[in-house]
Scaffold this motif. Sequence first.
Motif, PDB file in Angstrom:
ATOM      1  N   ASP A 301       0.715  -1.375   0.122  1.00  0.00           N
ATOM      2  CA  ASP A 301       0.023   0.002   0.125  1.00  0.00           C
ATOM      3  C   ASP A 301       0.895   1.094  -0.042  1.00  0.00           C
ATOM      4  N   LEU A 302       0.899   1.928  -1.070  1.00  0.00           N
ATOM      5  CA  LEU A 302       1.870   3.232  -0.964  1.00  0.00           C
ATOM      6  C   LEU A 302       1.292   4.352  -0.051  1.00  0.00           C
ATOM      7  N   GLY A 303       0.109   4.440   0.291  1.00  0.00           N
ATOM      8  CA  GLY A 303      -0.279   5.369   1.203  1.00  0.00           C
ATOM      9  C   GLY A 303       0.498   5.172   2.467  1.00  0.00           C
ATOM     10  N   GLY A 304       0.335   3.665   3.077  1.00  0.00           N
ATOM     11  CA  GLY A 304       1.039   3.511   4.253  1.00  0.00           C
ATOM     12  C   GLY A 304       2.408   3.911   4.107  1.00  0.00           C
ATOM     13  N   TRP A 305       3.210   3.465   3.167  1.00  0.00           N
ATOM     14  CA  TRP A 305       4.789   3.595   3.253  1.00  0.00           C
ATOM     15  C   TRP A 305       5.117   5.103   3.241  1.00  0.00           C
ATOM     16  N   LEU A 306       3.988   5.843   2.373  1.00  0.00           N
ATOM     17  CA  LEU A 306       4.153   7.326   2.408  1.00  0.00           C
ATOM     18  C   LEU A 306       4.007   8.121   3.715  1.00  0.00           C
TER      19      LEU A 306
END
Length: 746
Positions: A301-306
Amino acid sequence: MRPPPIVLLVVAFEAGLATGLSHFLAPILVIPLLTVTGILLSRRGSDWIPWTALLGVGLGIVGRSAAFRSCAAQLPAQEMTLTIALREPVESGLAEARVLQPSCPGTITIRVRGEQLLPAGSRWSATGRWIPSRRLGGRPDGIFVVQRLSNRGGTPEPSDRLRTWTTRTIASLYGQRAGLVEALLVGRRGGIDPGLNAAFARSGLVHLLSISGFHVGIVFGWVTLILRGLTVRRGAAGGIAAGVVFGYVAFLGWPAPALRAAFLAGLGAWCIMRQRHPAAIPLLAATCLGVTLVDPWAIFDLGGWLSAAAFWGALGFTRWSDRALGERAGWRMLFASLGATLSTAPLTAAGLGAVALAGIALNFVAVPLAAVAVPAVLASVLLYPLVGPVAGALAAGGGLGLAALEALARAGSRLPFGAVQMVPGPAAALPWLGVLGVVLWAFGQRNTSRRALLRLGWAAGALGVVTLAPLPHWFSTDGGSGLALHFLSVGQGDATAIRTPAGRWVLVDAGPADERRNAGRDVVAPFLIRHGVKRLAAFVLSHPHLDHDGGAPVVLRDFSADVIIDPAHPVVEPHYFELLDLAAERGMRWRPGRAGDSLLLDGVRFDVLHPDTTWSGWGNDINDDSVVLRLRYGAFEAILAGDLGVRAESLLAGKVGAAELLKVGHHGSAGSSGTPWLREIGAQVAVIEVGPNRYGHPSPETLGRLAEAGAEVFRTDRDGTVVVLVAESTMTVRSRRGAKTFPLRP
């Protein structure tokens, strides 16, 4: 310095989890590999690392197996009827729905069109078509496009009723801004005007619209502040606030960024009650581990790592500023914003193809505004059924804050170089990893402010030497004089931006659009903003197919055109009708493009060679009715062929003439760019605007014919955006390959 054990544990576990989920290596190979690694590391006291990774691999295999038994993996790409229960209210747009068929477990994303709110928990018989796709890591996904709905009743759960009530209350209190409020409070962005959504993204303020650590922090902080004002002890106040945060995140459906922040709030409250002071980085690692234990697929999940990267960057940079510059609010805000932007830049470049630098400055205003507006909006919704007048007053005050945020986002989105756009992918992350590495080297733990500035100066000087050019030139492929043609990398579609010698701009097509990506919003508009474009001299639509006109409505909302030219072919295509409605609404002049028409701008002549409504093929094939343009500037000529096919090419035999450059028709399909056409044009350079596709574009036959004609081929799928700069006697082509200059024929 060796990382803390918890950090090593998390890295090993997450690496194994990613391997198991993505099937990067077959498990039969992973197990002996990790066993050998464990034996080698056991002598150093780190034998637990491979076994931790093995646990991650096991969880990943289980998660992958479950995902491929889900409904999203089983549905065929065809029309069907499903019985569904909505998990969230929806009027028109995307929503999550649970499939009520034992053979098809799990939830799917549906798209509906309507004018009536469908409540959460309601059951429907939905007829439509499943469009499958894959998410990062290979997780099955897709969208069910609903064509017809039949009510099946159903009794909503209390949580469903709460979601529906929230949506209706927000609509009642905030009217046209209801979409923005839903994004701020519950993370649903489908109701936001696409232009406003793009403005938030380009200005670096999109984090305000994504439920993340910022929102969770606001809720946690305000609840703690209220409880402390009621004389509740610090530890108890933190524990209660953490409980409220977890309830809020559960209501949202456990999105990865919010869940990580909730874990952080909970661990922080526990540490306060136990009077412990853990290091921030191990605490961050533990929260990331917690998120992937709850949802293994969150590792992709890109949002989580961002969210995690932004926290790490803000923390590290503010620590340096506190030590080197003093603990002042202004410095903290600046370096927190700088750290969050630079630490997330490699991820946003690779995943989204953009890095919004404007947010570094705009956050000074946006964050305090949101910190006041979000609690006011939330309080207005909670108080609405109890004290209506008070809720209305809070909504009015919160509405002012929202209006200010909108204005700030729109202004920031128009800043040149506010958002740096590139082609998404691993290669896009490399320059930003370099920038981040240099800045971390400059702001080293023991560096003073003077040493940091000195190191930044060294880095800037080294960059200037390496590029052998002024630094501003490194950021732009447009020389700023003469004629410039930019063939933009928009995927499987066309978009060409042309700058005249006097700085006026013509846009030919605006790229494709679908449910997940809009080239007009993501590529074309940011490009025009970076180049300081305020208005288009003309917009030419070669023909009304979605891969050419999909991005046009978004672009023309922000950049009006003096004239719109298209084939005026009546087709049933929503984006085309939207474009015509927008032209009428904004008062943009429209005229059909016909053979013999011309437009002269700053010494550049645009001649329309096709279509001719008197030819026998008119109306049979939209591609063959494309507007074909010939550009003339001094000794330079170019042909932009739209999606013209061989049949229409034969109509222009003897009329098109020689040209230095050809924009190849129909993305290089086998049915275009015939041998007689290519021989007559005799182009030195051929540009194919193409992206990943299932059609086999460009075809080997067309590439072979182009090679026989002696044209050097540039492709946007491999070469990125292709820029052609025209001088008095030369044209220079710039792309990922570098720059190559061709002499113009006399």
